[in-house]
Design an enzyme around this catalytic site. Sequence first.
Site, short mmCIF file in Angstrom:
data_model
loop_
_atom_site.label_atom_id
_atom_site.label_comp_id
_atom_site.label_asym_id
_atom_site.label_seq_id
_atom_site.Cartn_x
_atom_site.Cartn_y
_atom_site.Cartn_z
N ASP A 127 0.84 -1.19 0.00
CA ASP A 127 0.00 0.00 0.00
C ASP A 127 0.88 1.24 0.00
O ASP A 127 2.11 1.14 0.02
CB ASP A 127 -0.95 -0.01 1.20
CG ASP A 127 -0.21 0.00 2.52
OD1 ASP A 127 1.04 -0.02 2.52
OD2 ASP A 127 -0.87 0.02 3.57
N SER A 128 0.25 2.41 -0.01
CA SER A 128 1.03 3.65 -0.07
C SER A 128 1.52 4.10 1.30
O SER A 128 2.41 4.94 1.40
CB SER A 128 0.16 4.77 -0.66
OG SER A 128 -0.89 5.11 0.24
N ASP B 58 -3.29 8.16 -1.21
CA ASP B 58 -4.63 8.69 -1.12
C ASP B 58 -4.88 9.15 0.31
O ASP B 58 -4.14 8.80 1.22
CB ASP B 58 -5.67 7.65 -1.55
CG ASP B 58 -5.60 6.38 -0.71
OD1 ASP B 58 -4.48 6.03 -0.26
OD2 ASP B 58 -6.62 5.71 -0.50
N GLY C 240 -11.16 3.93 1.00
CA GLY C 240 -11.90 4.93 1.75
C GLY C 240 -12.85 4.29 2.74
O GLY C 240 -12.76 3.10 3.04
N CYS D 213 -2.87 -27.75 13.37
CA CYS D 213 -3.91 -28.77 13.59
C CYS D 213 -3.36 -30.18 13.51
O CYS D 213 -3.86 -31.10 14.18
CB CYS D 213 -5.04 -28.59 12.58
SG CYS D 213 -6.10 -27.15 12.92
N HIS E 33 -2.61 -21.11 11.69
CA HIS E 33 -3.88 -21.80 11.44
C HIS E 33 -4.88 -20.88 10.75
O HIS E 33 -5.52 -21.27 9.77
CB HIS E 33 -4.49 -22.31 12.74
CG HIS E 33 -5.94 -22.67 12.57
ND1 HIS E 33 -6.34 -23.85 11.96
CD2 HIS E 33 -7.08 -21.99 12.87
CE1 HIS E 33 -7.67 -23.88 11.90
NE2 HIS E 33 -8.13 -22.76 12.45
N ASP F 254 -7.79 -7.92 1.03
CA ASP F 254 -6.71 -7.99 2.02
C ASP F 254 -7.24 -7.53 3.36
O ASP F 254 -8.18 -6.73 3.44
CB ASP F 254 -5.53 -7.11 1.62
CG ASP F 254 -5.83 -5.63 1.85
OD1 ASP F 254 -5.57 -5.13 2.96
OD2 ASP F 254 -6.35 -4.97 0.92
N CYS G 280 -8.97 -29.33 9.00
CA CYS G 280 -7.83 -28.51 8.64
C CYS G 280 -6.55 -29.33 8.57
O CYS G 280 -6.31 -30.21 9.39
CB CYS G 280 -7.65 -27.38 9.65
SG CYS G 280 -6.33 -26.21 9.24
#
Length: 348
Positions: free
Chosen positions: A43-44, A133, A204, A301, A327, A257, A296
Amino acid sequence: DEAGQQLVFCNTYHLLLHPGSEIIRDAGGIHKFTNRNEPFITDSGGFQVFSLAYGSVHEELSSKGELKRARVKKDPAGKKGFRPEVIGKDAVKVTEEGALFRSYRDGSKFMLTPETTVRAQKDIGADIIIPLDELPPYHIDRQVLSESVDRSHRWEARSLQEHLKNVKGQAMFAVIHGGIDVELRTRSIEYLTSLPFDGYAIGGSLGNGRAELKELLDWMMPLFGEGNRKNKPRHLLGIADEQSIRNAVLQGIDTLDSCYPTRLGRHGTLLTRNGSIKIRSGKHSRSYSVPIDEECTCKTCMHYDRAYLWHLFKANEPLAVSLATLHNIHYMSDLMKGIRKDIMEDKI
């Protein structure tokens, strides 16, 4: 990687403060620095800068003990707290040039501009990068929000110009703004999709809860199906709880994300196919031979039961956080794998 994670998000703000983008550059870039060959996105740094006084950044730094560096013994009123120039309403000064802030580590000044954040992301060497931004809060006067959107547009255009000087095989995604305002969001889409960005990130303020986010995506995402927009990827910034993921995918979001699964893991909340569990609860103290999730296949696990994890958390053992985080990442990767399979089989 063993958990099936594909794209990994790196935080430019934290990497700027430590170890510094030049350290990563001199190591050969983020792939060599981490010995990982799969894709990265950075990211910025703007989100963290504009949310120093509240929300995820304040919580994250507090949970890791980092904000101890920013504390003062007593403020002018005789109360303990944080240095106001580092954490609080006076921590960030915004001008047309960019955002001036201080490091929570040592108080040193940083000027984050569209150009400097792009150069830092060039040094880091991620595969996908994000322009600078401004992050306005959810509750904000519409005129102030409109001015913020326009400023973000100017910053993003400057970021793109800097990026195009030396692309270096990186893709840059625009960040769509406008809060939950239909007219401002539409204006942001129209302007930013007219520029040669490689993809679009939805950023935003995304509403106050899942229902408002879903409503936002319901009317907004069809706009990305027009013209050449439909051929470019769409990323949803900062959202990754299971219900929101499923809603977003149905609306055409490609990637997402969030620190959601890792933050939950740090605090002892584990994700399972039958709902989340609070591993610190005493009811798990004798859950011998019971894995977190029966289906899992993560190393946690496969090797440890709930009783042992309960013990690690209650004893404040650092290993607890690592095992829980591993996990939760594996669980989220399995979730996305299942969604991709449903898409290929036309179930979605």
